[in-house]
Design an enzyme around this catalytic site. Structure first.
Site, PDB file in Angstrom:
ATOM      1  N   ASN A 197       0.829  -1.210   0.000  1.00 22.94           N
ATOM      2  CA  ASN A 197       0.000   0.000   0.000  1.00 22.94           C
ATOM      3  C   ASN A 197       0.863   1.260   0.000  1.00 22.94           C
ATOM      4  O   ASN A 197       0.592   2.230  -0.715  1.00 22.94           O
ATOM      5  CB  ASN A 197      -0.899   0.022   1.235  1.00 22.94           C
ATOM      6  CG  ASN A 197      -1.813  -1.175   1.330  1.00 22.94           C
ATOM      7  OD1 ASN A 197      -1.991  -1.923   0.374  1.00 22.94           O
ATOM      8  ND2 ASN A 197      -2.380  -1.377   2.510  1.00 22.94           N
ATOM      9  N   ASP A 244      -0.762   3.653   5.936  1.00 22.54           N
ATOM     10  CA  ASP A 244       0.073   3.300   4.785  1.00 22.54           C
ATOM     11  C   ASP A 244       0.080   4.417   3.751  1.00 22.54           C
ATOM     12  O   ASP A 244       1.124   4.740   3.162  1.00 22.54           O
ATOM     13  CB  ASP A 244      -0.435   2.010   4.134  1.00 22.54           C
ATOM     14  CG  ASP A 244      -0.464   0.834   5.085  1.00 22.54           C
ATOM     15  OD1 ASP A 244       0.337   0.813   6.041  1.00 22.54           O
ATOM     16  OD2 ASP A 244      -1.290  -0.076   4.871  1.00 22.54           O
ATOM     17  N   ASN A 287       4.382  -0.921  12.797  1.00 24.76           N
ATOM     18  CA  ASN A 287       3.108  -1.593  12.499  1.00 24.76           C
ATOM     19  C   ASN A 287       2.916  -2.833  13.382  1.00 24.76           C
ATOM     20  O   ASN A 287       2.901  -3.967  12.899  1.00 24.76           O
ATOM     21  CB  ASN A 287       3.035  -1.961  11.023  1.00 24.76           C
ATOM     22  CG  ASN A 287       1.609  -1.958  10.504  1.00 24.76           C
ATOM     23  OD1 ASN A 287       0.651  -1.819  11.261  1.00 24.76           O
ATOM     24  ND2 ASN A 287       1.466  -2.130   9.205  1.00 24.76           N
ATOM     25  N   GLY A 289      -3.638   9.302  14.683  1.00 22.53           N
ATOM     26  CA  GLY A 289      -5.047   9.299  14.321  1.00 22.53           C
ATOM     27  C   GLY A 289      -5.602  10.686  14.080  1.00 22.53           C
ATOM     28  O   GLY A 289      -5.005  11.512  13.388  1.00 22.53           O
ATOM     29  N   ARG A 321      -2.889 -16.740   6.060  1.00 19.82           N
ATOM     30  CA  ARG A 321      -1.573 -16.421   5.510  1.00 19.82           C
ATOM     31  C   ARG A 321      -0.491 -17.413   5.928  1.00 19.82           C
ATOM     32  O   ARG A 321       0.687 -17.209   5.634  1.00 19.82           O
ATOM     33  CB  ARG A 321      -1.163 -15.017   5.932  1.00 19.82           C
ATOM     34  CG  ARG A 321      -0.727 -14.918   7.377  1.00 19.82           C
ATOM     35  CD  ARG A 321      -0.643 -13.537   7.960  1.00 19.82           C
ATOM     36  NE  ARG A 321      -0.042 -12.509   7.167  1.00 19.82           N
ATOM     37  CZ  ARG A 321      -0.121 -11.210   7.462  1.00 19.82           C
ATOM     38  NH1 ARG A 321      -0.760 -10.833   8.557  1.00 19.82           N
ATOM     39  NH2 ARG A 321       0.451 -10.304   6.709  1.00 19.82           N
TER      40      ARG A 321
END
Length: 309
Positions: free
Chosen positions: A33, A258, A165, A227, A103
Site C-alpha cells: 500500500n 500506509d 506496524n 489518528g 496467511r
C-alpha cells in the site's frame, strides 16, 4: 532528480465489503500500500519496486500483473513453486476495520531466504521501506538476514524507513516482538510509528516517549502518526505538530497509515522537508479514508489540486 524506491514485505489477496453483502477482490498489504501511494505521488523519474515472494499459481500471476499495471516494478520478486499469496478479509463497523487472515502458507514468508537476491535488490535502491509485519512473518534466521542487509544499507548512507506496524498475534511472544521491533528501529534512518500501537504494546504514555525511544535507538527522524490528532514530526532536535485533515465522513480507515507513509516519503524525497511532507501526507490520508478499500485510484486523490495547495 529521480531515484529508486524499494518496498519489502507481503502483498495479499484482499476481500473487502461491496454492495448488497458481496465481497470485492483486490490486492493489498501494508508495504505494498505504501509503495502504491508513493508511486501515485512521486514523479516518473522515480522507480518504485516491490520485493516479496509469490507462488506459481494463477492468483500470483494476477497479482504481478496488477502491480505492473500500477507502475510498480516486479522483476525482483521471487516465485516459489507450489506456494500461493496470503489472503485477508476486511470487516468494517462504523468506518473502523478489523481483519481475518489466511496467511500461514504465504510465499512471502520466504522472501529473505535468498540472501543474494535480497542484497542485490537493496544495493540497487536509494530508499528502502519495510515494516514490523515484514519482520513478523519471517523465520528468525531470515529476519536476521534482512536486518543485517538493512543495517548495511543504512551504514553506507541509504535512506532506510521503518513502520513498526505492531501486530502482536503475528509474533511468538511480546518479548520477541519488542526485541525485533527495536532492532528494526536500530537499522533505520526514519521511523514512522502509530502512537496507539506504541502505547498499547510498548507502554508509551505520550507521543514524546515514543519519539524518545526511537531516537535513542538511532533514528534521525521520527514521525508519529496519532489518528485524528494528526502527527508529530521529530527532526533536527525539534518536534512539530501537524494536524489531521478533517473529512465529512470516515468511510474506511484501512490504509490510512500506509497512505500517509507513502505520501510523506514521496514529498520528503522531493522537498527534504519532513514537516511539509507530513502536511501533504495528511491531505492524502484524508482522501483515502473517505473511500472504500486499501488502494484508492490516483485520480480519486486529487493529487494535482493537493500539490498546489
Amino acid at each position: 532528480m529521480g531515484g529508486k524506491f524499494l518496498s519489502i514485505g507481503e502483498c495479499m489477496v484482499e476481500l473487502s465489503q461491496a454492495h448488497d453483502g458481496y465481497l470485492r477482490k483486490g490486492f493489498a498489504g501494508d508495504t505494498f500500500n505504501t509503495a502504491w501511494y508513493a508511486r501515485a505521488c512521486l514523479p516518473e523519474e522515480w522507480s518504485i519496486d516491490y520485493f516479496t515472494a509469490l507462488g506459481d499459481d494463477p492468483m500470483s500471476d494476477e497479482m504481478l500483473a496488477f502491480m505492473a499495471k500500477a507502475g510498480i516494478g516486479t522483476t525482483q520478486i521471487r516465485r516459489i513453486r507450489g506456494k500461493t499469496p496470503g489472503l485477508y478479509m476486511i470487516n468494517l463497523k462504523n468506518g473502523e476495520r478489523s481483519f481475518s487472515y489466511w496467511r500461514d502458507s504465504s510465499a512471502a514468508r520466504q522472501l529473505a531466504v535468498d540472501g543474494d537476491r535480497l542484497r542485490d535488490a537493496i544495493e540497487a535502491a536509494d530508499v528502502i521501506y519495510f515494516s514490523g509485519i515484514t519482520l513478523a512473518i519471517l523465520s528468525h534466521e531470515d529476519t536476521e538476514t534482512l536486518l543485517s542487509e538493512l543495517r548495511r544499507a543504512r551504514a553506507i548512507g541509504k535512506l532506510v524507513v521503518f513502520d513498526p506496524n505492531l501486530r502482536p498475534r503475528l509474533w511468538s511472544s511480546f518479548d520477541a516482538m519488542h526485541s525485533t521491533i527495536s532492532e528494526g528501529g536500530r537499522a533505520s534512518t526514519l521511523v514512522m510509528p502509530s502512537f496507539d500501537d506504541e502505547a498499547s504494546h510498548f507502554g508509551d504514555d505520550s507521543v514524546g516517549a515514543t519519539i524518545h525511544r526511537y531516537r535513542t535507538l538511532g533514528a534521525h527522524i521520527v514521525v508519529v502518526k496519532n489518528g485524528a490528532e494528526g502527527a508529530i514530526v521529530s527532526a533536527d532536535g525539534t518536534s512539530t505538530a501537524v494536524p489531521a485533515e478533517m473529512v465529512e465522513q470516515v468511510v474506511d480507515t484501512t490504509s490510512a497509515g500506509d497512505s500517509f507513509n507513502g505520501a510523506f516519503l514521496a514529498e520528503y524525497l522531493k522537498s527534504h522537508d519532513p514537516v511539509a511532507a507530513a502536511h501533504f501526507a495528511a491531505k492524502i490520508a484524508a482522501k483515502v479514508i473517505s473511500e472504500h478499500g486499501a488502494l484508492v485510484k490516483p485520480e480519486r486523490l486529487g493529487l494535482r489540486t493537493i500539490a498546489r495547495a
